[in-house]
Design an enzyme around this catalytic site. Structure first.
Site: not given
Length: 425
Positions: A61, A268, A309-310, A337
Site C-alpha cells: 500500500e 515477502r 526495496g529491491e 510492478e
C-alpha cells in the site's frame, strides 16, 4: 451501536493476546517493539501545519501511494502529510519517499482500533481529510472520524468476493462503518459493486494506483548490472513468496529441465529469510544470499533475495517471474510492478486479491495461469527455451502496464471535491 460496543469490548479483552503476538513477531523483527505508545494513540508534538492523513498499512500500500503522495503535496503546498502504517516493513518502505519531503511529512503507526486510542490519534493530529488505502475498514476509527466531522475516503479500494462474504457475516458492525465513508474510489467496477453491497453510498471507479508507480531508475540499473554479472543463464524468479511456496518450487525445480538455471527466491516477509535459506541448504543446492554482498557465481543454483526495496531490480534481472501468494490460497501479490518492469509472469490458481488485474494480464498475453508448482516448472521450462514467446510476453506486459495508468489523477480529483468545502471554510 451495540455491535460496535461489543466489538470494542472484545478488542479490549484480546489486548493481552495482541501484545503477546507483538512479542512473538519481535523475536525475528525487533522493530515491532519500537514506537509502542503510538499503537495506543500517544504521540510526540509536531509542527503546526494543516495535515492530509493517508493510511497505508504495509509495504504494498505504501508503494502504491507514492504517486498520490507527490501529487497531493504539489496540489496542497500549504499542507503537510501524515503517513500511518501498521507494520515495521511498511514504515521502512516509506523512508525514500519521506526523504524527498522531510519538512512536510510525518510518519507514525496508526493506533489499534480502540475507541480511546482512535480519539487520541485524531485529536492530536487533527487532519483535514483522511485517506484509507485499499481495504482498511476499522469501525471505531471510522466512527471517531464521523463524530469529528472528518471526511474519510477509502481509496484504491479493493474487495475480493471472499472478503465480501466475511464482512457480510459482520453486517451489523461493518455496514454502518462503510456507509459513513465520505467517498470510495474503487479499483474496478466489481470492487465498487461489492462495497456497495456492504453499504458504501458514494462510490466511483478510479483504477489502480499501482499502475502509476514508475520503477526507480537506479533499481532498473541495478537489475541490469546483476543481469550482466549473471550472463546468459536463464533466470526464474519467485517473487514475494509466502510460507510453503518456496518448498513447492524447490521440489518441482527439476521439471524445468534447463541446465544452468538460476532460481531467485525473494520471500515477502523479511522474518522468513533465514527459514528459506535453511530450506535451500537442506536440499543440498548451492546458495548465495543477496545480504552477503556477493553476486551468484556460475555454480550458484539459488540466489536468495534477502533484501528490502529491491523488487524492481529482481524483476529487471529475471527472464520470467512466478508471483508469490498464488500457488497457495493467500490470494496473491500484485503483478503490476512486474509488468512495469516488462517481466513476464506466471500466476498460480489463487489470485483472488487482484482478480481483475490478473485476468486482464492473462487476456493480453502478459501472464499465464498454472495450476500448481509442477505445472509452473514445466511452463517455465517451455518459456525459457523460447525467446520469441518471452519477447512477446515482455511487449504485452509493457502495453498492459501503460494502458492502465491514470488512477492518480482520478483519485486526486475526487479528493479535491471532498476537500473543497473544508478549504473554503
Amino acid at each position: 451501536m451495540i455491535a460496535r460496543l461489543l466489538y470494542s469490548l472484545l478488542f479490549y479483552l484480546a489486548m493481552p493476546m495482541v501484545w503477546l503476538r507483538l512479542l512473538w513477531r519481535a523475536r525475528q523483527q525487533p522493530e515491532y517493539l519500537q514506537h509502542l505508545g503510538e499503537r495506543h494513540g500517544f504521540y510526540t508534538p509536531l509542527r503546526a501545519r494543516p495535515l492530509i492523513w493517508l493510511h497505508a498499512v504495509s509495504v504494498g500500500e505504501t508503494r502504491a501511494a507514492e504517486p498520490l503522495v507527490e501529487a497531493l503535496l504539489h496540489a496542497y503546498p500549504e499542507h503537510g502529510l501524515l503517513l500511518t502504517h501498521m507494520t515495521p516493513t511498511g514504515r521502512a518502505s516509506a523512508q525514500a519517499l519521506l526523504a524527498k519531503f522531510p519538512e512536510r511529512c510525518t510518519q507514525v503507526y496508526l493506533p489499534y482500533d480502540l475507541p480511546d486510542a482512535c480519539g487520541r490519534f485524531l485529536d492530536h493530529f487533527r487532519p483535514q481529510v483522511g485517506l484509507l488505502m485499499e481495504t482498511e475498514l476499522w469501525p471505531n476509527l471510522i466512527h471517531a472520524a464521523k463524530r469529528r466531522q472528518l471526511p474519510l475516503l477509502l481509496i484504491n479500494a479493493r474487495l475480493s468476493a471472499r472478503s465480501q462474504r466475511g464482512y457480510a457475516r459482520l453486517a451489523s458492525l461493518i455496514r454502518p462503518a462503510v456507509a459513513s465513508l465520505s467517498a470510495v474510489a474503487a479499483q474496478t467496477e466489481c470492487d465498487a459493486e461489492r462495497l456497495r453491497q456492504l453499504g458504501a453510498q458514494r462510490t466511483s471507479v478510479s483504477g489502480n494506483l499501482k499502475f502509476d508507480v514508475t520503477p526507480a531508475v537506479d533499481q532498473l540499473q541495478l537489475g541490469a548490472r546483476w543481469r550482466q554479472a549473471v550472463g546468459p543463464r536463464p533466470v526464474w524468479l519467485l517473487a514475494s513468496s509466502r510460507a510453503g511456496e518456496e518448498a513447492l518450487i524447490l521440489e518441482a525445480i527439476s521439471a524445468v529441465g534447463i541446465a544452468g538455471l538460476l532460481l531467485v527466491l525473494v520471500p515477502r516477509h523479511p522474518q522468513r529469510f533465514a527459514e528459506v535459506a535453511g530450506l535451500v541448504a537442506g536440499r543440498g543446492l548451492a546458495l548465495c544470499r543477496r545480504s552477503s554482498g556477493s553476486l551468484p557465481s556460475g555454480e550458484t543454483q539459488v540466489w536468495l533475495g534477502d533484501s528490502m526495496g529491491e523488487m524492481a531490480a529482481y524483476y529487471a534481472l529475471a527472464d520470467l517471474a512466478l508471483i508469490g501468494g498464488t500457488l497457495l490460497p493467500f490470494g496473491g501479490q500484485n503483478l503490476i510492478e512486474a509488468a512495469a518492469c516488462a517481466c513476464p509472469v506466471l500466476l498460480g490458481p489463487h489470485s483472488f486479491n487482484f482478480s481483475q488485474a490478473s485476468d486482464d494480464a492473462i487476456a493480453c498475453g502478459a501472464a499465464r495461469r498454472v495450476a500448481n508448482a509442477g505445472e509452473a516448472a514445466a511452463v517455465a521450462g517451455e518459456l525459457l527455451r523460447s525467446r520469441a514467446q518471452l519477447l512477446a510476453m515482455r511487449a504485452a506486459a509493457t502495453s498492459f502496464s501503460q494502458g492502465h495508468r491514470g488512477a492518480t489523477a482520478r483519485t486526486l480529483a475526487l479528493i479535491e471535491r471532498v476537500m473543497e468545502p473544508r478549504k473554503a471554510h
